[in-house]
Design a protein around this motif. Structure first.
Motif, PDB file in Angstrom:
ATOM      1  N   ASN A  23       0.812  -1.228   0.000  1.00  0.00           N
ATOM      2  CA  ASN A  23       0.000   0.000   0.000  1.00  0.00           C
ATOM      3  C   ASN A  23       0.844   1.276   0.000  1.00  0.00           C
ATOM      4  O   ASN A  23       0.413   2.323   0.517  1.00  0.00           O
ATOM      5  CB  ASN A  23      -0.955   0.019   1.200  1.00  0.00           C
ATOM      6  N   LYS A  24       2.023   1.207  -0.620  1.00  0.00           N
ATOM      7  CA  LYS A  24       2.904   2.375  -0.661  1.00  0.00           C
ATOM      8  C   LYS A  24       2.975   3.020  -2.049  1.00  0.00           C
ATOM      9  O   LYS A  24       3.436   4.145  -2.183  1.00  0.00           O
ATOM     10  CB  LYS A  24       4.329   1.981  -0.241  1.00  0.00           C
ATOM     11  N   ARG A  25       2.530   2.278  -3.074  1.00  0.00           N
ATOM     12  CA  ARG A  25       2.589   2.775  -4.440  1.00  0.00           C
ATOM     13  C   ARG A  25       1.264   2.502  -5.141  1.00  0.00           C
ATOM     14  O   ARG A  25       0.652   1.455  -4.919  1.00  0.00           O
ATOM     15  CB  ARG A  25       3.723   2.111  -5.233  1.00  0.00           C
ATOM     16  N   VAL A  81       1.420   7.592  -7.628  1.00  0.00           N
ATOM     17  CA  VAL A  81       1.612   8.105  -6.272  1.00  0.00           C
ATOM     18  C   VAL A  81       2.467   7.130  -5.485  1.00  0.00           C
ATOM     19  O   VAL A  81       2.255   5.914  -5.563  1.00  0.00           O
ATOM     20  CB  VAL A  81       0.253   8.273  -5.535  1.00  0.00           C
ATOM     21  N   ASP A  82       3.430   7.660  -4.741  1.00  0.00           N
ATOM     22  CA  ASP A  82       4.068   6.834  -3.723  1.00  0.00           C
ATOM     23  C   ASP A  82       3.989   7.572  -2.398  1.00  0.00           C
ATOM     24  O   ASP A  82       3.878   8.800  -2.364  1.00  0.00           O
ATOM     25  CB  ASP A  82       5.505   6.443  -4.087  1.00  0.00           C
ATOM     26  N   SER A  83       4.020   6.828  -1.312  1.00  0.00           N
ATOM     27  CA  SER A  83       3.714   7.421  -0.015  1.00  0.00           C
ATOM     28  C   SER A  83       4.483   6.749   1.113  1.00  0.00           C
ATOM     29  O   SER A  83       4.751   5.545   1.069  1.00  0.00           O
ATOM     30  CB  SER A  83       2.205   7.307   0.257  1.00  0.00           C
ATOM     31  N   THR A 137      -0.123   5.381   3.929  1.00  0.00           N
ATOM     32  CA  THR A 137      -0.897   4.265   3.371  1.00  0.00           C
ATOM     33  C   THR A 137      -1.729   4.760   2.201  1.00  0.00           C
ATOM     34  O   THR A 137      -2.381   5.806   2.297  1.00  0.00           O
ATOM     35  CB  THR A 137      -1.834   3.657   4.427  1.00  0.00           C
ATOM     36  N   LEU A 138      -1.711   4.008   1.102  1.00  0.00           N
ATOM     37  CA  LEU A 138      -2.543   4.318  -0.060  1.00  0.00           C
ATOM     38  C   LEU A 138      -3.673   3.299  -0.173  1.00  0.00           C
ATOM     39  O   LEU A 138      -3.471   2.108   0.052  1.00  0.00           O
ATOM     40  CB  LEU A 138      -1.704   4.295  -1.341  1.00  0.00           C
ATOM     41  N   GLU A 142      -4.547   8.945   0.027  1.00  0.00           N
ATOM     42  CA  GLU A 142      -3.350   8.769   0.830  1.00  0.00           C
ATOM     43  C   GLU A 142      -3.626   9.137   2.284  1.00  0.00           C
ATOM     44  O   GLU A 142      -4.185  10.205   2.568  1.00  0.00           O
ATOM     45  CB  GLU A 142      -2.217   9.644   0.294  1.00  0.00           C
ATOM     46  N   ASP A 182      -2.051   9.634   6.265  1.00  0.00           N
ATOM     47  CA  ASP A 182      -0.816  10.072   6.924  1.00  0.00           C
ATOM     48  C   ASP A 182      -0.407   9.101   8.027  1.00  0.00           C
ATOM     49  O   ASP A 182      -0.476   9.418   9.217  1.00  0.00           O
ATOM     50  CB  ASP A 182      -1.017  11.477   7.504  1.00  0.00           C
TER      51      ASP A 182
END
Length: 276
Positions: free
Chosen positions: A69-71, A145-147, A150-151, A166, A168
């Protein structure tokens, strides 16, 4: 001279000609758009010009999310008719383009057109699809998106509306994330917080509210103060964390997240078929 993919797409939009024909015409015309159009017309592009007049308002949106869930990526592939959008080959191509965008961490149409799938650039794949299907086909939007948080992604049934949201921090309950993504899909917020709303939008809302009140007979000074009250209601309707939660109108989205010990939303992307 070097001809950009953006210029090729622009000429294709104007004429409906194939991408390689557009590129050759632009090269021959040294990048001059009007001269390139004339070159294409001289080479008998009348039938294609009629195609360019039609709108590619149908199509599909697909998303892809990494296991951690990061990309996340999303791609919107457009065509002219729902019949083509339902075609399995069209769907397979859209998914292949999505995979390329995800693997390459691509966030623009121009970049994606240069990526290769099965030995051909996506630009050439689109040209082949146009020739085979006989419809205007184009990639409208690409999101990557990368984060560090959590995406979560959400696709509304029919693949014509998608959301990537996204959070935080670590989101332990995916359903909470899906609920917020569905909120964004249904309520179409402008921003996560008030600070994210463009100042020009706020100024316009204040001006409209003030004019309405003056037209109702309110003095200008009172109308100006009352307009700020209407602006608060605007925020409640268009700012995500201040919106009433669709599954429980007694609380806001922010309160819903707090009640579930979930991190707040930091950003989102909402893609609706045919929008810019």
């Amino acid at each position: 001279m070097s001809i950009s993919a953006k210029d090729v797409m622009k000429l294709r939009e104007a004429t409906g000609a194939g991408m390689m024909d557009c590129k050759k015409a632009l090269t021959e015309a040294d990048g001059d758009m009007e001269a390139a159009i004339e070159i294409l017309r001289k080479k008998g592009q009348k039938v294609s010009e009629k195609r360019a007049e039609r709108d590619a308002n149908e199509g599909l949106i697909f998303t892809k999310l990494s296991d951690d869930n990061k990309r996340a990526s999303a791609v919107e592939l457009n065509c002219e008719t729902d019949f083509v959008a339902r075609n399995e080959d069209f769907q397979d191509q859209a998914k292949a383009f999505l995979d390329a965008a995800f693997a390459g961490k691509i966030n623009s149409v121009d970049e994606l057109l240069k990526e290769e799938v099965d030995g051909l650039t996506i630009e050439k794949h689109l040209e082949s699809m146009v020739g085979k299907i006989g419809e205007k086909i184009e990639i409208n939007r690409v999101v990557y998106v990368d984060s560090d948080g959590t995406l979560i992604d959400y696709i509304h049934p029919g693949n014509q509306l998608a959301v990537i949201v996204e959070f935080d921090g670590n989101l332990t309950d995916d359903q909470v994330g899906k609920d917020v993504a569905m909120q964004i899909a249904a309520m179409n917020p402008l921003a996560v917080t008030r600070d994210g709303v463009d100042a020009s939008v706020i100024d316009k809302e204040l001006e409209i509210a003030k004019e309405q009140l003056i037209n109702e007979g309110k003095p200008e000074e009172i109308a100006e103060k009352a307009a700020k009250g209407k602006l608060r209601r605007f925020y409640e309707e268009r700012v995500l964390l201040e919106q009433k939660f669709v599954k429980d109108n007694g609380i806001t989205v922010k309160e819903f997240l707090e009640q579930n010990n979930a991190p707040l939303v930091t950003s989102f992307h909402r893609l609706q078929l045919g929008e810019a």
